[in-house]
Write a protein that holds these residues in place. Structure first.
Motif, PDB file in Angstrom:
ATOM      1  N   TYR A  10       0.589  -1.252   0.131  1.00 51.96           N
ATOM      2  CA  TYR A  10       0.030  -0.181  -0.019  1.00 51.96           C
ATOM      3  C   TYR A  10       0.954   1.201   0.126  1.00 51.96           C
ATOM      4  CZ  TYR A  10      -3.997   3.372   1.236  1.00 51.96           C
ATOM      5  OH  TYR A  10      -4.594   4.250   1.353  1.00 51.96           O
ATOM      6  N   GLU A  11       1.840   1.429   0.900  1.00 49.84           N
ATOM      7  CA  GLU A  11       2.715   2.465   0.821  1.00 49.84           C
ATOM      8  C   GLU A  11       3.550   2.565  -0.616  1.00 49.84           C
ATOM      9  OE1 GLU A  11       5.403   1.783   4.104  1.00 49.84           O
ATOM     10  OE2 GLU A  11       3.678   1.956   5.692  1.00 49.84           O
ATOM     11  N   GLU A  12       3.923   1.459  -1.001  1.00 53.16           N
ATOM     12  CA  GLU A  12       4.814   1.506  -2.291  1.00 53.16           C
ATOM     13  C   GLU A  12       3.690   2.138  -3.344  1.00 53.16           C
ATOM     14  OE1 GLU A  12       6.671  -2.186  -2.948  1.00 53.16           O
ATOM     15  OE2 GLU A  12       8.189  -1.792  -1.643  1.00 53.16           O
ATOM     16  N   ALA A  13       2.397   1.720  -3.306  1.00 53.56           N
ATOM     17  CA  ALA A  13       1.477   2.276  -4.522  1.00 53.56           C
ATOM     18  C   ALA A  13       1.382   3.701  -4.324  1.00 53.56           C
ATOM     19  CB  ALA A  13      -0.029   1.720  -3.901  1.00 53.56           C
ATOM     20  N   HIS A  14       1.420   4.151  -3.169  1.00 60.74           N
ATOM     21  CA  HIS A  14       1.704   5.644  -2.963  1.00 60.74           C
ATOM     22  C   HIS A  14       2.747   6.392  -3.904  1.00 60.74           C
ATOM     23  CE1 HIS A  14      -1.307   5.249  -0.076  1.00 60.74           C
ATOM     24  NE2 HIS A  14      -1.737   6.655   0.171  1.00 60.74           N
ATOM     25  N   ASP A  15       3.793   5.319  -3.687  1.00 58.88           N
ATOM     26  CA  ASP A  15       5.264   5.949  -4.322  1.00 58.88           C
ATOM     27  C   ASP A  15       5.041   5.991  -5.720  1.00 58.88           C
ATOM     28  OD1 ASP A  15       6.389   6.316  -1.917  1.00 58.88           O
ATOM     29  OD2 ASP A  15       7.269   4.060  -1.816  1.00 58.88           O
ATOM     30  N   ALA A  72       2.562   8.743  -6.926  1.00 54.50           N
ATOM     31  CA  ALA A  72       3.293  10.177  -6.817  1.00 54.50           C
ATOM     32  C   ALA A  72       4.236  10.365  -7.978  1.00 54.50           C
ATOM     33  CB  ALA A  72       3.937  10.207  -5.487  1.00 54.50           C
ATOM     34  N   GLU A  73       5.082   9.289  -8.265  1.00 55.08           N
ATOM     35  CA  GLU A  73       6.117   9.355  -9.245  1.00 55.08           C
ATOM     36  C   GLU A  73       5.351   9.740 -10.662  1.00 55.08           C
ATOM     37  OE1 GLU A  73      10.104   7.046 -11.098  1.00 55.08           O
ATOM     38  OE2 GLU A  73       8.512   6.183  -9.762  1.00 55.08           O
ATOM     39  N   GLY A  89      -6.551  10.025  -6.469  1.00 57.64           N
ATOM     40  CA  GLY A  89      -5.332  10.646  -5.897  1.00 57.64           C
ATOM     41  C   GLY A  89      -5.395  12.078  -5.796  1.00 57.64           C
ATOM     42  N   LEU A  90      -4.854  12.462  -4.668  1.00 55.15           N
ATOM     43  CA  LEU A  90      -4.817  14.149  -4.428  1.00 55.15           C
ATOM     44  C   LEU A  90      -3.496  14.764  -4.177  1.00 55.15           C
ATOM     45  CD1 LEU A  90      -5.960  17.033  -3.612  1.00 55.15           C
ATOM     46  CD2 LEU A  90      -6.250  16.281  -1.481  1.00 55.15           C
ATOM     47  N   TYR A  91      -2.807  14.991  -5.287  1.00 54.47           N
ATOM     48  CA  TYR A  91      -1.580  15.593  -4.952  1.00 54.47           C
ATOM     49  C   TYR A  91      -1.667  17.099  -4.004  1.00 54.47           C
ATOM     50  CZ  TYR A  91       2.220  18.958  -5.699  1.00 54.47           C
ATOM     51  OH  TYR A  91       3.218  19.914  -5.801  1.00 54.47           O
TER      52      TYR A  91
END
Length: 414
Positions: free
Chosen positions: A75-80, A83-84, A241-243
């Motif tokens: 889940y955390e790596e999904a954010h990475d 984001a990238e 996603g919200l940046y």
């Protein structure tokens, strides 16, 4: 199936990844042209979600057992990954939400209710989706802030001279679509960001119709907030996603309260968790987030420039085909390089809902209605419009099928 208008990608090969495109209705294979509402999902995304549920289903950030650790890492790596994909500086700037609408509401409630008041201004556009228009309209009513709208020109563009006059030192937030879900217009969001920042205003960009089909770099745009939905980019429903620029997100209060968004709780007070978890209260969208990351990797393998060229080519082909007929009215820019891969239109003498129904008889799926842009349709002087919207797996043969179905409607109502 079908010609592709450029050598951008192999749509016929890509179609093999999408099992739903094999469906038939009354012996006719479905022609899915409602991608602006939601896109279909490739096997890779479906398999990634199923793999989570089959092999490491557990809650995140709540257990020290192996399954929880595996789920937390994924889940955390999904954010990475996400984001990238949009150019954010790490997972701290990428909050997973339910969709673009929730992202708009998060910023409106967590920032707007605390920061806006009488004398402040919110600047929107006349082409805004209800997710933006209604949200900021209601926040304006609650806070006393005034809401203004940048006009749309007759040919479907934003009036940028008016925008430069309307965005003033009293403006606190500018909210704008990157790509219009009705007109298809690709708006000059970087220019609007410059104008907003020259007046110390924030800018929120709704990228729901942009992130799926063109390269997006939030830093190049210089957006303060940028939102998008997973289900419109070959990902699952229920995640977006919200940046947000890190310094802004850190200064904002949470939108919701509960588990995982805290570091310490007493009977008297609570302390918030680090970004982005501060804004992800309760059990988050674990499977959906993993599926969204897989969708991002799928799109990156195709190439976002190739996807953009493919959609522009399909839009150009559709516009050219429709321009052959005097009884079809097209809304938005006529230059395909100024618009995303969708075309909103009406057929003389046929209500958009009737047209969509006839399309359905031919297994052609389109959208009919106001597309969550009622005020824009009021300005256009129409109650509704039909919309064909394209994606990576669509072909010109399918646009020909659309035109054949339009001709059937024309003959039926003659």
């Amino acid at each position: 199936m079908g010609l592709q208008q450029s050598d951008a990608l192999d749509a016929a090969r890509i179609r093999e990844d999408f099992p739903i495109l094999e469906r038939e209705f009354d012996g006719e294979q479905v022609v899915y042209l409602d991608n602006g509402a939601t896109t279909q999902k490739p096997n890779q995304v479906i398999d990634a979600i199923a793999d989570y549920y089959r092999n490491y289903n557990a809650n995140v950030h709540r257990g020290i057992h192996h399954l929880s650790q595996e789920a937390s890492i994924a889940y955390e790596e999904a954010h990475d990954t996400v984001a990238e994909f949009v150019g954010a500086d790490g997972r701290e700037e990428m909050v997973f939400t339910k969709n673009t609408t929730e992202a708009e509401n998060l910023v409106a409630y967590a920032w707007g209710l605390n920061e806006l008041g009488p004398g402040d201004e919110i600047v929107l556009t006349e082409m805004e989706h209800h997710a933006s228009l209604v949200t900021w309209q209601q926040i304006g009513q609650r806070t006393g802030a005034d809401v203004k709208y940048i006009p749309v020109t007759e040919d479907g563009y934003l009036d940028m001279d008016a925008a430069a006059e309307m965005i003033t030192d009293d403006t606190e937030m500018v909210s704008v679509l990157h790509v219009s879900n009705t007109l298809g217009t690709v708006n000059p969001v970087s220019e609007l960001a410059d104008i907003a920042h020259n007046h110390d205003s924030y800018i929120f960009v709704d990228g729901a119709q942009a992130v799926p089909n063109r390269p997006v770099d939030v830093k190049d745009i210089d957006a303060d907030f940028y939102a998008f939905s997973g289900h419109k980019m070959a990902g699952p429903t229920g995640v977006g996603g919200l940046y947000g620029k890190r310094e802004i997100l850190e200064a904002m209060e949470p939108f919701q309260y509960g588990g995982d968004m805290i570091t310490k709780v007493t009977f008297e007070e609570a302390k918030w968790n680090d970004l982005p978890w501060k804004f992800e209260a309760g059990t988050p969208v674990i499977a959906q987030g993993i599926g969204l990351a897989e969708a991002v990797e799928y799109l990156e393998d195709i190439g976002m420039d190739a996807i953009r060229r493919h959609e522009e080519a399909l839009a150009e082909y559709a516009l050219d085909r429709m321009a052959e007929f005097d009884d079809i009215e097209i809304y938005g820019p006529t230059d395909p390089t100024d618009r995303g891969g969708l075309v909103a239109f009406n057929l003389d003498g046929v209500h958009a809902h009737d047209l969509a129904s006839i399309m359905n008889d031919h297994a052609v799926a389109i959208r009919a209605g106001d597309h969550c842009t009622q005020p824009l349709h009021d300005k256009l002087g129409v109650a509704a419009s039909a919309r064909a919207s394209f994606y990576v797996y669509n072909t010109t043969d399918e646009i020909d099928a659309l035109m054949d179905a339009i001709d059937s409607a024309r003959q039926l109502f003659a």
